[in-house]
Scaffold this motif. Structure first.
Motif, PDB file in Angstrom:
ATOM      1  N   TYR B 391       0.860  -1.190   0.000  1.00  0.00           N
ATOM      2  CA  TYR B 391       0.000   0.000   0.000  1.00  0.00           C
ATOM      3  C   TYR B 391       0.889   1.230   0.000  1.00  0.00           C
ATOM      4  O   TYR B 391       1.896   1.275   0.724  1.00  0.00           O
ATOM      5  CB  TYR B 391      -0.909  -0.007   1.234  1.00  0.00           C
ATOM      6  N   SER B 392       0.543   2.231  -0.806  1.00  0.00           N
ATOM      7  CA  SER B 392       1.360   3.460  -0.836  1.00  0.00           C
ATOM      8  C   SER B 392       1.353   4.098   0.548  1.00  0.00           C
ATOM      9  O   SER B 392       2.341   4.691   0.968  1.00  0.00           O
ATOM     10  CB  SER B 392       0.806   4.431  -1.882  1.00  0.00           C
ATOM     11  N   SER B 393       0.256   3.968   1.250  1.00  0.00           N
ATOM     12  CA  SER B 393       0.155   4.301   2.672  1.00  0.00           C
ATOM     13  C   SER B 393      -1.147   3.684   3.140  1.00  0.00           C
ATOM     14  O   SER B 393      -2.094   3.549   2.359  1.00  0.00           O
ATOM     15  CB  SER B 393       0.153   5.819   2.909  1.00  0.00           C
ATOM     16  N   SER B 565      -2.036   0.718 -10.464  1.00  0.00           N
ATOM     17  CA  SER B 565      -0.594   0.966 -10.568  1.00  0.00           C
ATOM     18  C   SER B 565       0.193  -0.336 -10.452  1.00  0.00           C
ATOM     19  O   SER B 565      -0.242  -1.289  -9.798  1.00  0.00           O
ATOM     20  CB  SER B 565      -0.151   1.937  -9.477  1.00  0.00           C
ATOM     21  N   SER B 568       2.481  -0.163  -6.660  1.00  0.00           N
ATOM     22  CA  SER B 568       1.868  -0.040  -5.335  1.00  0.00           C
ATOM     23  C   SER B 568       0.358  -0.067  -5.474  1.00  0.00           C
ATOM     24  O   SER B 568      -0.189   0.072  -6.572  1.00  0.00           O
ATOM     25  CB  SER B 568       2.297   1.266  -4.655  1.00  0.00           C
ATOM     26  N   ARG B 570      -3.130   1.817  -3.989  1.00  0.00           N
ATOM     27  CA  ARG B 570      -3.360   3.141  -3.423  1.00  0.00           C
ATOM     28  C   ARG B 570      -4.826   3.310  -3.000  1.00  0.00           C
ATOM     29  O   ARG B 570      -5.712   3.385  -3.849  1.00  0.00           O
ATOM     30  CB  ARG B 570      -2.973   4.204  -4.454  1.00  0.00           C
ATOM     31  N   ASP B 666       1.715  10.772   2.098  1.00  0.00           N
ATOM     32  CA  ASP B 666       1.863   9.769   1.044  1.00  0.00           C
ATOM     33  C   ASP B 666       2.495  10.455  -0.166  1.00  0.00           C
ATOM     34  O   ASP B 666       1.850  11.237  -0.857  1.00  0.00           O
ATOM     35  CB  ASP B 666       0.492   9.187   0.671  1.00  0.00           C
ATOM     36  N   ILE B 668       3.671   8.921  -2.723  1.00  0.00           N
ATOM     37  CA  ILE B 668       3.568   8.077  -3.921  1.00  0.00           C
ATOM     38  C   ILE B 668       2.336   8.444  -4.751  1.00  0.00           C
ATOM     39  O   ILE B 668       2.387   8.488  -5.979  1.00  0.00           O
ATOM     40  CB  ILE B 668       3.531   6.586  -3.510  1.00  0.00           C
ATOM     41  N   VAL B 669       1.204   8.726  -4.097  1.00  0.00           N
ATOM     42  CA  VAL B 669      -0.048   8.919  -4.848  1.00  0.00           C
ATOM     43  C   VAL B 669       0.039  10.090  -5.826  1.00  0.00           C
ATOM     44  O   VAL B 669      -0.488  10.027  -6.941  1.00  0.00           O
ATOM     45  CB  VAL B 669      -1.277   9.094  -3.921  1.00  0.00           C
TER      46      VAL B 669
END
Lengths: 338, 714
Positions: B391-393, B565, B568, B570, B666, B668-669
């Motif tokens: 999970y990206s977060s 993605s 990851s 999200r 986060d 990454i998102v």
């Protein structure tokens, strides 16, 4: 809605004159209709369910007719009093809580400000099949066409007073209070005034669901006389529904009690949301008379009230909900200060 | 300095409450004609005769449009299948009737009143065929999701069947959700006006560029000749993301009559001319060890759709990935019936599927005699189980901790029916909520003026979420100006394109594009630019296809996020707690209080974020206890097409609502770290309410809405 002729009446006599009918249709189908608060008539005209060719506006009578009055016999309510005026009246709230509550728990504040008591008792059913003209079968809307609700979605339909021709529920609340208190209704017509038991105003559908009351099309409700009794103060209206406000009853109970040391001298009971007309539960009243108001006795009375029901599938739950509603109302009413 | 994270009041609030905000039917067209729709009274069959004589006799009637004279309209494909439409059923293409309430005529008159009266006087005869209404109706056709759509996959890993067979604790249960309609307060209105071969359309929309492109395809004209205007939207919830078939009909009527035409559909027509959330069914099988670790999750879903369209929400995408579990199986099927095509409605996929999973988790907690919160914690994971992606977060456990504490969960007694207040049984329930964090390519133009004011222009949509204020905050923070001095222009297809405001992507997509344009202004200023400095920016999120901007200019978003993605997964998460009261005798169910804690990355405006999450929680209560479109199985027709009988809660139904926002970063998102929140608030609520009803009464109800009659036992 469709076009119509609009007539503003100066007084009740003028209105009755303007409403003299040329057809033999019952009031629900008559070409001339009275317009008071408009909360039912205009709604149904927009839906193309009522198609009067003439509308007689009687809303101007409001300040020229009877209002709210009390005497030793009881309470008198003019037909043009609004729901809000009656519900907010401090003496009604104190001495006739059942009336105030039945009005408070109905509709929305906006509608209560517009709707008159005379119009309120004539409110028409909320049956979905009645309220949508694209359904062919509706004996109430189109006599002889059948009933789409019998084998349709009938969760909210009646289980008392039904017939093979109609199971539409009487939707109102105030009428149950009037029935329970044994009120009279005052009617003006071309041949003068008459006074009848309010309980006799509405008729069960039987063979003619389009006939909803004993009124003639050119008769006008002018007032209600509610007798005072030892039960009026210890009274309440309980309304059970899916949401907290602004919805019609799945089941309701209007209860007024004359209690002595926990024993019922007299109980007045009317049921709503479960019947085709405002429903006086005399069997339940009789079952309670002279007995202690325990939950077990209340349940026995409720069994009596729903001894002969007819259900149609989705409303199979209603007799039991109705019984429980009555039990709850009775037990709650017993705690009200007389 | 105000910017991201500033709790700001809506800049458009005063306009909204003083009548200054203009909606679709407020189109400033001089001397318009008025249109009223006539819709079919059957669900399947054909029109055999149309008698217009009586209707045309109504004074003021100008024309009547039916399949016989409307002209050519290309039906188009549904948005779920790379088109722009809510349905591919073209209502005036022929005499055929394919669903209840299909448009059969448009009556146009000098006044709305005349058009309405004439609509009732139009006589249409039908030859009716027996339609298939819904699940279990004879004549439906069930198709596996993988067959119906190339996009759909049935996520699976390991041996779910074998693990279930060997699991010491099992839940095997069926769940169902009702048909629902969006019922935005603003009715479905359209106003069209032609001038010199160019068409202006005022219509509330969540998708300006998609609407203009889709309408151009339907009418066979260039998208450049269509101007869509929608500065404000009076509620949408997904219903205005795709184009309905009404718009082209109004456009052609206006063209033929050479006058602007305004259409306002009636409330009941909104139930049949636009999309809806279809009813669903679910079969859940959970296997767990005695200490609560999931060893098998199996989720089978069934969704109703129309005859021609393979609309599908495929919520197993989320439900199979919520908890750590080595063995997962899933399958989605669609059931074709004689209905209009369903469509997006607030958290389309997650709402029904997470309802089923989170009810099953509550049942598992009781089978284990384990606290329901503890069960979620035991199965929390930082890697989704299907592919093992991180999970990206994911801040689910902090959400449960914060919400449980605020709610007072530790005072709960596990035993159903054990908590009571007077005549009312009290129940406490909980559930997880989750929603994919989407972002799409987006564009924006920003101008910084020498007097310290700025202007943001982007064709995004104010659907009540507060995007006017979000745009102002982003620009204000970047450019160092007061948000009150930022003019925001949106809701107009002449502006640079932004993606459909759906999938909770707008704040992330638009903010990142506005931010990028502001960066370019700052760079230009650093290079010595003076006077008014303007920058146009195209933001292409990492992972979006290279043609994302080209697609955007054709009105198509390129979502990345959720499970889309490669590196990851999200999602935003939350924990929801509900207290219900059920009367011991009459069994009315009332929600007395709710608490939700949510972690969704960067919160741009905490004030409007709180409103969105609160609105979502109220929506969830509504879905759990109130909302259901009733369909008569005999003829596939809806029977409760008004707001008296299609219930939504009134104020008195909603007790205290507490919204807690858990800080979360986060990177990454997207560069600003924004996760969407528009659809996060309602997803877990359905199960949380149902679980609370079980706790109050000991009666497990596996379908929503829960009605009091299902609790009238003993």
């Amino acid at each position: 809605m469709r076009g119509f002729e609009y007539v503003r009446a100066a007084d009740p006599a003028d209105a009755i004159h303007a409403a003299r009918q040329t057809s033999s249709a019952p009031p629900t189908l008559a070409p001339t209709q009275f317009l008071a608060g408009g909360t039912t008539l205009l709604d149904l005209m927009k839906l193309d369910i009522m198609r009067p060719t003439r509308v007689v506006d009687i809303s101007g009578f409001r300040n020229r007719t009877d209002g709210i009055a009390f005497d030793r016999q009881g309470l008198h309510l003019g037909a043009f009093v609004t729901m809000a005026e009656a519900a907010d009246h401090p003496d009604i709230r104190r001495d006739y809580p059942i009336i105030a509550q039945s009005l408070d728990l109905a509709a929305s504040a906006q509608i209560r400000n517009m709707a008159t008591l005379g119009g309120n008792v004539l409110q028409r059913t909320r049956c979905s099949y009645f309220r949508d003209t694209s359904w062919q079968a509706c004996n109430k809307r189109s006599p002889g066409s059948g009933c789409a609700a019998l084998r349709g979605l009938n969760r909210k339909h009646a289980v008392l007073g039904t017939s093979e021709n109609c199971i539409a529920t009487y939707p109102g609340d105030f009428a149950q209070a009037l029935v329970a208190l044994g009120a009279d209704i005052e009617i003006a017509g071309p041949s003068g005034a008459r006074r009848v038991k309010f309980e006799d105003l509405h008729v069960a559908p039987d063979a003619h669901p389009e006939i909803e009351t004993i009124l003639n099309p050119d008769e006008l409700i002018t007032g209600f006389a509610v007798p005072a009794g030892p039960w009026t103060r210890r009274s309440l209206y309980l309304k059970v529904r899916d949401r907290e406000s602004y919805e019609f009853a799945l089941a309701s109970a209007a209860v007024a009690l004359d209690l002595h040391d926990g024993v019922v001298n007299e109980a007045r009971i009317a049921l709503g949301g479960v019947a085709t007309k405002p429903w006086r539960a005399r069997e339940a009243e009789a079952a309670l008379k002279g007995r202690a108001l325990s939950e077990a006795n209340a349940r026995q009375a409720a069994e009596a009230a729903f001894a002969t029901t007819k259900t149609h599938g989705h409303n199979d739950y209603k007799p039991e909900l109705g019984r429980r509603t009555l039990v709850r109302a009775l037990m709650q009413a017993a705690t009200v200060e007389a | 300095m105000a910017g991201i994270g500033t709790a700001a009041l809506r800049l458009d609030g005063p306009a909204k409450v003083t009548g200054g905000a203009h909606y679709g039917s407020d189109a400033p067209f001089g001397k318009p004609l008025y249109g009223v729709l006539v819709t079919s009274g059957i669900a399947r069959g054909r029109i055999t005769a149309i008698d217009e004589q009586d209707a045309r006799a109504e004074p003021g009637v100008v024309d009547i449009f039916t399949y016989r004279n409307i002209g050519k309209i290309v039906p188009g494909n549904i948005m779920d299948g790379d088109g722009y439409m809510g349905t591919s059923i073209a209502p005036l293409a022929s005499a055929a009737i394919k669903h209840d309430g299909q448009i059969v005529a448009l009556v146009v008159a000098d006044t709305f009143e005349a058009a309405s009266a004439a609509a009732y006087r139009l006589k249409i005869d039908y030859a009716e065929e027996v339609p298939a209404a819904t699940f279990d109706s004879p004549g439906t056709e069930t198709v596996a999701g993988v067959v119906a759509s190339k996009k759909h996959k049935d996520p699976a890993v390991g041996d779910a069947e074998g693990a279930f067979a060997g699991a010491p604790v099992k839940i095997d249960a069926h769940y169902a959700t009702a048909t629902q309609h969006h019922n935005p307060i603003e009715l479905f209105t359209t106003a069209c006006s032609w001038s010199g071969g160019k068409l202006t359309v005022w219509e509330s929309s969540q998708n300006m560029w998609g609407a203009k492109t889709g309408l151009a395809l339907q009418l066979g004209i260039s998208p450049d000749d269509i101007h869509f205007v929608s500065p404000f939207v009076g509620g949408a919830f997904g219903s205005r993301g795709s184009l309905t078939q009404r718009t082209a009909i109004v456009a052609l009527a206006a063209k033929k009559l050479a006058r602007p035409v305004k259409l306002a559909t009636a409330r009941d027509q909104g139930f049949t001319i636009a999309t809806y959330r279809a009813e669903t069914r679910h079969h859940l099988k959970l296997g767990a060890t005695r200490d609560g670790k999931l060893v098998s999750v199996s989720h089978e879903g069934f969704e109703v759709t129309s005859r021609p369209d393979n609309y599908m929400v495929s919520g197993t995408d989320a439900s199979t990935r919520l908890y750590g579990c080595p063995n997962v199986a899933s399958k989605v099927s669609i059931v074709h019936a004689d209905r209009n095509t369903p469509g997006f409605m607030r958290s389309p996929a997650e709402t029904p599927y997470i309802f089923a999973l989170e009810c099953a988790m509550d049942e598992l907690a009781y089978a284990l005699n384990m606290d329901p919160v503890e069960l979620r914690k035991v199965n929390d994971t930082q890697n989704e189980p299907i592919k093992g992606l991180p999970y990206s977060s994911r801040s689910l456990v902090p959400c449960f901790d914060a919400a449980a504490k605020a709610f007072g969960w530790s005072k709960r007694s596990m035993q159903p029916g054990s908590m009571r207040e007077g005549e009312w049984l009290v129940g406490w329930g909980t559930a997880t909520t989750m929603y994919p964090s989407n972002i799409s390519a987006s564009t924006a133009r920003v101008t910084l003026f020498p007097n310290g004011t700025a202007k943001v222009q982007t064709a995004t949509h104010e659907i009540g979420q507060g995007i006017y204020t979000v745009c102002a905050l982003i620009a204000a923070g970047k450019l160092g100006v007061d948000p009150a001095n930022v003019i925001v222009e949106l809701g107009d297809s002449n502006l640079p394109p932004a993606p459909v405001s759906g999938g909770s992507n707008s704040t992330a997509s638009v903010s990142n594009a506005v931010s990028k344009a502001c960066d370019e202004i700052l760079a230009k200023r650093a290079q010595g630019a003076n006077g008014a400095i303007e920058a146009y920016a195209e933001n292409i999120p990492k992972g979006d296809p290279p043609d994302a901007i080209r697609k955007l200019y054709k009105g198509q978003p390129s979502f990345t996020g959720g499970t889309e993605s490669k590196d990851s997964i999200r999602f935003a998460f939350g924990a929801q707690f509900v207290e219900v009261r059920v009367h011991r005798l009459t069994r009315e169910i009332r929600v007395s209080r709710t608490t939700g804690a949510f972690a969704a990355g960067t919160i741009v405006n905490p004030t409007t974020a709180r409103s969105q999450l609160m609105g979502g929680m109220i929506w969830g209560i509504s879905a759990a206890l109130h909302e259901a479109t009733e369909i008569d199985p005999r003829n596939a027709r809806y029977t409760n097409k008004d707001l008296a009988d299609y219930l939504i809660p009134v104020n008195a139904d909603i007790g205290d609502i507490e919204v807690i926002m858990i800080p979360e970063e986060d990177s990454i998102v997207n560069p600003l770290g924004i996760k969407g929140i528009g659809e996060l608030g309602n997803v877990g609520m359905n199960a949380a309410v149902a679980n609370a009803v079980f706790h109050a009464t000991g009666v497990r109800i596996r379908q929503i809405p829960i009605r009091l009659e299902s609790l009238l036992v003993a």
